[in-house]
Design a protein around this motif. Structure first.
Motif, PDB file in Angstrom:
ATOM      1  N   ALA A   1     -11.265  -5.971   4.815  1.00 33.50           N
ATOM      2  CA  ALA A   1     -10.356  -5.674   4.506  1.00 33.50           C
ATOM      3  C   ALA A   1      -9.524  -4.767   2.464  1.00 33.50           C
ATOM      4  O   ALA A   1      -8.973  -4.090   2.469  1.00 33.50           O
ATOM      5  N   CYS A   2     -10.901  -4.818   2.175  1.00 35.20           N
ATOM      6  CA  CYS A   2     -11.273  -4.109   0.248  1.00 35.20           C
ATOM      7  C   CYS A   2     -10.970  -2.697   0.263  1.00 35.20           C
ATOM      8  O   CYS A   2     -10.851  -2.339  -0.702  1.00 35.20           O
ATOM      9  N   VAL A   3     -11.919  -2.380   1.768  1.00 34.21           N
ATOM     10  CA  VAL A   3     -12.200  -1.089   1.620  1.00 34.21           C
ATOM     11  C   VAL A   3     -11.653  -0.603   2.504  1.00 34.21           C
ATOM     12  O   VAL A   3     -11.457   0.694   2.759  1.00 34.21           O
ATOM     13  N   THR A   4      -9.959  -0.875   3.030  1.00 41.42           N
ATOM     14  CA  THR A   4      -9.106  -0.445   4.253  1.00 41.42           C
ATOM     15  C   THR A   4      -8.325   0.702   3.291  1.00 41.42           C
ATOM     16  O   THR A   4      -8.097   1.839   3.551  1.00 41.42           O
ATOM     17  N   PRO A   5      -8.103   0.447   1.914  1.00 36.36           N
ATOM     18  CA  PRO A   5      -7.006   1.391   1.566  1.00 36.36           C
ATOM     19  C   PRO A   5      -7.617   2.917   1.199  1.00 36.36           C
ATOM     20  O   PRO A   5      -9.015   2.651   0.672  1.00 36.36           O
ATOM     21  N   THR A   6      -6.805   3.770   1.080  1.00 36.49           N
ATOM     22  CA  THR A   6      -7.932   4.757   0.807  1.00 36.49           C
ATOM     23  C   THR A   6      -7.675   4.901  -1.265  1.00 36.49           C
ATOM     24  O   THR A   6      -6.105   4.532  -1.484  1.00 36.49           O
ATOM     25  N   ASP A   7      -7.974   5.819  -1.830  1.00 35.26           N
ATOM     26  CA  ASP A   7      -8.186   5.302  -3.617  1.00 35.26           C
ATOM     27  C   ASP A   7      -7.175   6.595  -4.426  1.00 35.26           C
ATOM     28  O   ASP A   7      -7.207   7.419  -3.549  1.00 35.26           O
ATOM     29  N   PRO A   8      -6.279   6.529  -5.057  1.00 26.99           N
ATOM     30  CA  PRO A   8      -5.319   7.429  -4.925  1.00 26.99           C
ATOM     31  C   PRO A   8      -5.454   7.819  -6.303  1.00 26.99           C
ATOM     32  O   PRO A   8      -4.969   9.481  -6.606  1.00 26.99           O
TER      33      PRO A   8
ATOM     34  N   PRO B   1      -1.975  -7.751   2.985  1.00 32.59           N
ATOM     35  CA  PRO B   1      -1.662  -8.719   4.438  1.00 32.59           C
ATOM     36  C   PRO B   1      -3.345  -8.097   4.628  1.00 32.59           C
ATOM     37  O   PRO B   1      -3.538  -9.628   5.722  1.00 32.59           O
ATOM     38  N   PHE B   2      -3.605  -7.397   5.112  1.00 33.25           N
ATOM     39  CA  PHE B   2      -4.885  -7.497   5.222  1.00 33.25           C
ATOM     40  C   PHE B   2      -5.879  -8.469   4.399  1.00 33.25           C
ATOM     41  O   PHE B   2      -7.316  -9.519   5.354  1.00 33.25           O
ATOM     42  N   LEU B   3      -5.406  -8.509   3.364  1.00 30.75           N
ATOM     43  CA  LEU B   3      -6.795  -8.895   2.514  1.00 30.75           C
ATOM     44  C   LEU B   3      -6.660 -10.639   2.897  1.00 30.75           C
ATOM     45  O   LEU B   3      -7.985 -11.044   2.767  1.00 30.75           O
ATOM     46  N   TYR B   4      -5.535 -10.792   2.718  1.00 28.05           N
ATOM     47  CA  TYR B   4      -5.307 -12.288   2.667  1.00 28.05           C
ATOM     48  C   TYR B   4      -4.490 -13.037   3.437  1.00 28.05           C
ATOM     49  O   TYR B   4      -5.300 -14.595   4.026  1.00 28.05           O
TER      50      TYR B   4
ATOM     51  N   ILE C   1     -12.439  -1.995  -5.365  1.00 29.23           N
ATOM     52  CA  ILE C   1     -12.623  -2.961  -6.787  1.00 29.23           C
ATOM     53  C   ILE C   1     -11.803  -3.598  -6.507  1.00 29.23           C
ATOM     54  O   ILE C   1     -12.019  -4.881  -7.468  1.00 29.23           O
ATOM     55  N   PHE C   2     -10.323  -3.305  -7.508  1.00 30.60           N
ATOM     56  CA  PHE C   2      -9.184  -4.201  -7.356  1.00 30.60           C
ATOM     57  C   PHE C   2      -9.019  -5.047  -6.434  1.00 30.60           C
ATOM     58  O   PHE C   2      -8.923  -6.275  -6.705  1.00 30.60           O
ATOM     59  N   TYR C   3      -9.055  -4.868  -5.232  1.00 27.09           N
ATOM     60  CA  TYR C   3      -8.830  -6.238  -3.961  1.00 27.09           C
ATOM     61  C   TYR C   3     -10.096  -6.958  -4.145  1.00 27.09           C
ATOM     62  O   TYR C   3      -9.728  -7.805  -3.484  1.00 27.09           O
ATOM     63  N   MET C   4     -11.102  -6.371  -4.142  1.00 23.17           N
ATOM     64  CA  MET C   4     -12.693  -7.292  -4.515  1.00 23.17           C
ATOM     65  C   MET C   4     -12.569  -8.152  -5.646  1.00 23.17           C
ATOM     66  O   MET C   4     -12.205  -8.985  -5.814  1.00 23.17           O
ATOM     67  N   SER C   5     -11.661  -7.731  -6.595  1.00 22.45           N
ATOM     68  CA  SER C   5     -11.576  -8.905  -8.135  1.00 22.45           C
ATOM     69  C   SER C   5     -10.295 -10.257  -7.466  1.00 22.45           C
ATOM     70  O   SER C   5     -10.781 -10.896  -7.778  1.00 22.45           O
ATOM     71  N   GLU C   6      -9.521  -9.621  -6.614  1.00 19.49           N
ATOM     72  CA  GLU C   6      -8.298 -10.172  -6.210  1.00 19.49           C
ATOM     73  C   GLU C   6      -9.596 -10.841  -5.031  1.00 19.49           C
ATOM     74  O   GLU C   6      -9.027 -12.272  -4.869  1.00 19.49           O
ATOM     75  N   GLY C   7     -10.085 -10.454  -4.337  1.00 23.64           N
ATOM     76  CA  GLY C   7     -10.460 -11.866  -3.843  1.00 23.64           C
ATOM     77  C   GLY C   7     -11.049 -12.925  -3.718  1.00 23.64           C
ATOM     78  O   GLY C   7     -11.224 -13.972  -3.336  1.00 23.64           O
TER      79      GLY C   7
END
Length: 549
Positions: free
Chosen positions: A141-148, A185-188, A386-392
């Motif tokens: 889930a952390c690498v699912t979004p494309t980075d803006p 949603p994918f992460l949580y 990296i943001f979602y990794m830190s959040e997770g």
């Protein structure tokens, strides 16, 4: 006696300011001639200045030696950069873009993101030994979004203007902005299940039913829906108040230009206070803020927003180069290095490409297979991951039993740190070098062909002057001209003047010729000598006769 003050603040300011100044001197050369992204250059600079090399940037000192503090700094830094980037991404889209292009965006953000999540999770599950699929869903889930942030390097600049159609640029911007906020949603989904059913739900009761209930209520309702509503309301109020202030002439030009940046900071702060999705709220607010296209058109020729964007990009990727856990890639208890490398290759090739090829016929901005391959390949992994990794990791390390992080949660957190950092670095390097390598590969055969034709042209025999590419001219010199041996040349001799074409240049000279030659039986008076001038035209080499002085 003056003393050196080698404190961290002075070193960081000198290092960051010096790098940005030096990079600015050659920025056009690197970005518009070599097509190198500023993200890749900044990452390499961060590695050079990190404790792994010159030790000018010392992240652990800023975090007081605590690994937790360092991750918290990285989390907040990425939030800040993403918030500003997503507001600017929303601002640069045309008016009512989300309403007009809702079909294409629905495909990319619905089945597209879901397929990317499943593909990434399957690859992680296959490549990490003794790793459960539920745990792989959390890492994937952390690498699912494309980075803006990295997407901007693809859709901006000379290369994009020449090679990427404007509708395709806009759909990439819209997708990368929206899906970065829809990663929650994918992460949580995976993390709630890990908490309530992992290791039999040790320390937490309720099972899968409670996990799914919390996922719907906390993630979808409070985090996603509330952030959309909040972003829309703030964007609408901001547009109305700025219109009113501009009509009354209460706002000066500087405050007008910086308004979008201030709006991003306000949304990041307030969403953080109430605990909702600040990324999605920033993107929605940026779109609603420019719903009538007024602000976008007013600031189109201004350079403040791109300047702030560049400064944040340089700073965040330098930070990534300095804080990246390079040593754990080779030495860890989760995944061997050879599997990690193979995982990175598979993610870059399989995570996004198949789903884009499957859906491209239903996305009208993608006109052919070449554009589908472009959109499928350029789905970068960067700041958002990296943001979602830190959040997770922050959530997982809160799953404790008797004051200690539960074993399964700790294993997932460790795997998340290794895999996500490695994939982010792979994406920055691969996507940063893709365009220059493609350009070099495209131009290399032409360069070799030109070199070979040049060497061949020098060695070949002269041919008669015609309206073609390889030419020579025959000219009769003025009677009485001196030949190469020092004696006067008779008028009837006809030495040849050779003019070679090498590449796109003409090597030759002008000479005087006499149009009346003996032996022709002409009773007319000989004409005056003329000059033979050769030049290039659209159809080859042309010879022009000009009267001699």
């Amino acid at each position: 006696m003056p003393e050196l003050s080698l404190v961290n603040f002075n070193i960081v300011c000198a290092t960051l300011g010096g790098f940005i100044s030096v990079f600015g001197l050659v920025s056009f050369l690197f970005k518009e001639r070599f097509y190198l992204s500023e993200a890749l250059i900044s990452l390499l600079a961060g590695v050079v200045f990190s404790p792994h090399a010159t030790n000018f940037i010392r992240p652990k000192d800023y975090a007081l030696g605590s690994e937790g503090n360092l991750e918290e700094i990285t989390l907040y830094f990425t939030r800040l950069v993403l918030g500003v980037q997503l507001v600017l991404a929303g601002v640069q889209l045309p008016k009512r873009y989300l309403q007009v292009e809702w079909k294409s965006l629905s495909l990319l953000l619905g089945p597209g993101m879901a397929a990317m999540w499943i593909c990434s999770s399957l690859i992680v599950w296959a490549m990490i030994p003794n790793f459960k699929f539920l745990h792989a869903l959390t890492v994937g889930a952390c690498v699912t979004p494309t980075d803006p942030v990295l997407s901007n390097s693809i859709v901006k600049g000379k290369f994009a203007d020449k090679n990427v159609p404007r509708p395709l640029q806009r759909i990439i911007v819209a997708e990368s902005g929206a899906n970065d906020g829809l990663g929650y949603p994918f992460l949580y989904f995976g993390m709630f299940l890990v908490k309530y059913i992992g290791m039999g739900g040790e320390g937490y009761s309720g099972g899968a039913g409670k996990a799914i209930g919390l996922w719907f209520y906390e993630t979808w309702v409070y985090t996603i829906i509330m952030s959309v509503v909040y972003g829309a309301v703030v964007g609408w109020l901001s547009r109305k108040t700025l219109h009113w202030a501009e009509e009354k002439r209460y706002v000066d030009r500087e405050s007008f230009l910086v308004f979008a940046i201030a709006l991003a900071l306000f949304i990041v702060g307030t969403c953080g206070l109430i605990g909702t999705d600040d990324l999605l709220a920033c993107f929605i607010a940026g779109n609603v803020f420019t719903q009538d296209d007024w602000f976008r058109l007013e600031t189109m020729d201004d350079s403040l927003q791109p300047t702030i964007d560049m400064l944040l990009n340089l700073a965040i990727f330098m930070w990534f180069g300095a804080v990246c856990p390079w040593s754990v890639f080779a030495q860890n208890d989760i995944i061997p290095i050879y599997r990690l490398i193979f995982l990175g290759i598979l993610i870059l090739l399989v995570r996004r490409m198949p789903v884009i090829f499957a859906m491209h016929k239903y996305i009208h901005q993608i006109e052919n297979l070449f554009q589908a391959a472009f959109v499928g390949f350029f789905g970068p992994i960067g700041v958002g991951a990296i943001f979602y990794m830190s959040e997770g990791r922050e959530f997982l390390q809160g799953i404790t039993v008797d004051g200690k992080v539960r074993d399964d949660a700790q294993r997932v957190a460790d795997a998340m740190k290794i895999v996500v950092w490695f994939l982010a670095i792979c994406s920055i390097v691969v996507h940063g070098l893709s365009i220059p390598l493609v350009k070099a590969g495209y131009n290399l055969p032409r360069t070799i062909s030109t070199a070979l034709s040049t060497s061949t042209a020098v060695d070949q025999e002269p041919v008669p002057l015609t309206n073609t590419s390889h030419t020579h001219s025959t000219a009769t010199p003025t009677p009485g001209a001196v030949n190469s041996r020092g004696r006067k040349r008779p008028a009837h001799e006809e030495p040849r003047l050779t003019i070679f074409r090498i590449g796109r240049s003409i090597i030759g000279s002008t000479t005087q010729i006499n149009q009346s030659q003996p032996g022709m039986g002409s009773d007319e008076e000989p004409e005056r000598p003329v000059n033979l001038i050769t030049h290039e035209s659209g159809h080859g080499t042309v010879a022009t006769r000009m009267p001699a002085e």
